[in-house]
Write an enzyme that holds these catalytic residues in place. Structure first.
Site, PDB file in Angstrom:
ATOM      1  N   ASP A  65     -45.893  75.822  56.873  1.00  0.00           N
ATOM      2  CA  ASP A  65     -45.154  76.048  58.107  1.00  0.00           C
ATOM      3  C   ASP A  65     -46.105  75.953  59.268  1.00  0.00           C
ATOM      4  O   ASP A  65     -47.196  76.511  59.212  1.00  0.00           O
ATOM      5  CB  ASP A  65     -44.553  77.455  58.082  1.00  0.00           C
ATOM      6  N   LYS A 162     -56.695  63.177  62.951  1.00  0.00           N
ATOM      7  CA  LYS A 162     -55.742  64.247  62.663  1.00  0.00           C
ATOM      8  C   LYS A 162     -55.814  64.666  61.194  1.00  0.00           C
ATOM      9  O   LYS A 162     -55.852  65.851  60.876  1.00  0.00           O
ATOM     10  CB  LYS A 162     -54.308  63.810  63.001  1.00  0.00           C
ATOM     11  N   ARG A 168     -53.106  71.691  59.768  1.00  0.00           N
ATOM     12  CA  ARG A 168     -52.616  71.531  58.395  1.00  0.00           C
ATOM     13  C   ARG A 168     -53.759  71.161  57.458  1.00  0.00           C
ATOM     14  O   ARG A 168     -53.878  71.702  56.362  1.00  0.00           O
ATOM     15  CB  ARG A 168     -51.532  70.441  58.364  1.00  0.00           C
TER      16      ARG A 168
END
Ligand code: IMP
Length: 183
Positions: A65, A162, A168
């Site tokens: 999440d 990224k 993440r």
């Protein structure tokens, strides 16, 4: 033992799969709309979702999440990131920040893992700034307006960075290290 990533977001699965493969770990996509509860506690939300996913699948599984927290908007959209993205969208966020000097923001991610014996939570944070316009076409969500600290390309302009740096990626790297120890 194969690990499953329970998510309905193909962009997230793609990022995780790259990292798992790089570490010689197998990852399967468990494509499911996760059960979510209304809470502003991201960790509580992830644990709730992973327990449900494990109950349904009965195999090692994790959920992730995330959200973007913008300082001058008092952490909005935060846990409401998904909703804000579909409603006011990136243009709406840029409008809220018009004329605002402090454009600092951070992405936060929580990964919750569960197997028959263990339950673990890992967190990642990536700080940066919100751009003044949409830049780049890769990635998803807020990627085109997020400039990671010390970089001059948005996540959407540089997906390789990224994949390595993101909130993440940081949380998933901890999961990968944990799974390698278990193997
Ligand atoms: P989720 O609940 O973890 O799926 O994330 C909520 C929302 O945050 C997503 O729908 C995206 O709009 C946004 N989000 C989460 N992670 C990212 C990311 O890595 N890049 C851009 N937006 C993201």
């Amino acid at each position: 033992m194969k690990t499953h990533f329970a998510t309905s977001n193909p962009g997230k699965f793609k990022e995780a799969k790259m990292l798992f493969n790089k570490n010689n770990l197998e990852l399967e996509h468990y494509n499911v709309d996760l059960l979510e509860i209304q809470t502003d506690n991201v960790e509580e939300l992830a644990l709730y979702s992973v327990r449900h996913a494990f109950k349904a699948l009965n195999k090692p599984v994790f959920v992730e999440d995330a959200g973007i927290f913008i300082k001058s908007l008092k952490d909005f959209p935060g846990v409401y990131s998904k909703h804000a993205c579909y409603t006011i969208g990136l243009e709406g966020i840029l409008k809220l920040l018009e004329g605002v000097e402090d454009r600092s923001a951070e992405f936060r991610a929580v990964v919750a893992y569960k197997d028959a014996e263990n339950e673990k939570v890992f967190k990642g944070v990536c700080r940066g700034n919100i751009t003044s316009q949409v830049r780049g076409r890769d990635g998803f969500g807020y990627d085109p307006i997020f400039l990671p600290q010390g970089k001059n390309k948005t996540y959407a302009e540089d997906l390789i960075t990224k994949t390595d740096l993101s909130h993440r990626a940081q949380a998933l790297k901890q999961l990968v290290d944990y799974l390698k120890l278990q193997a």
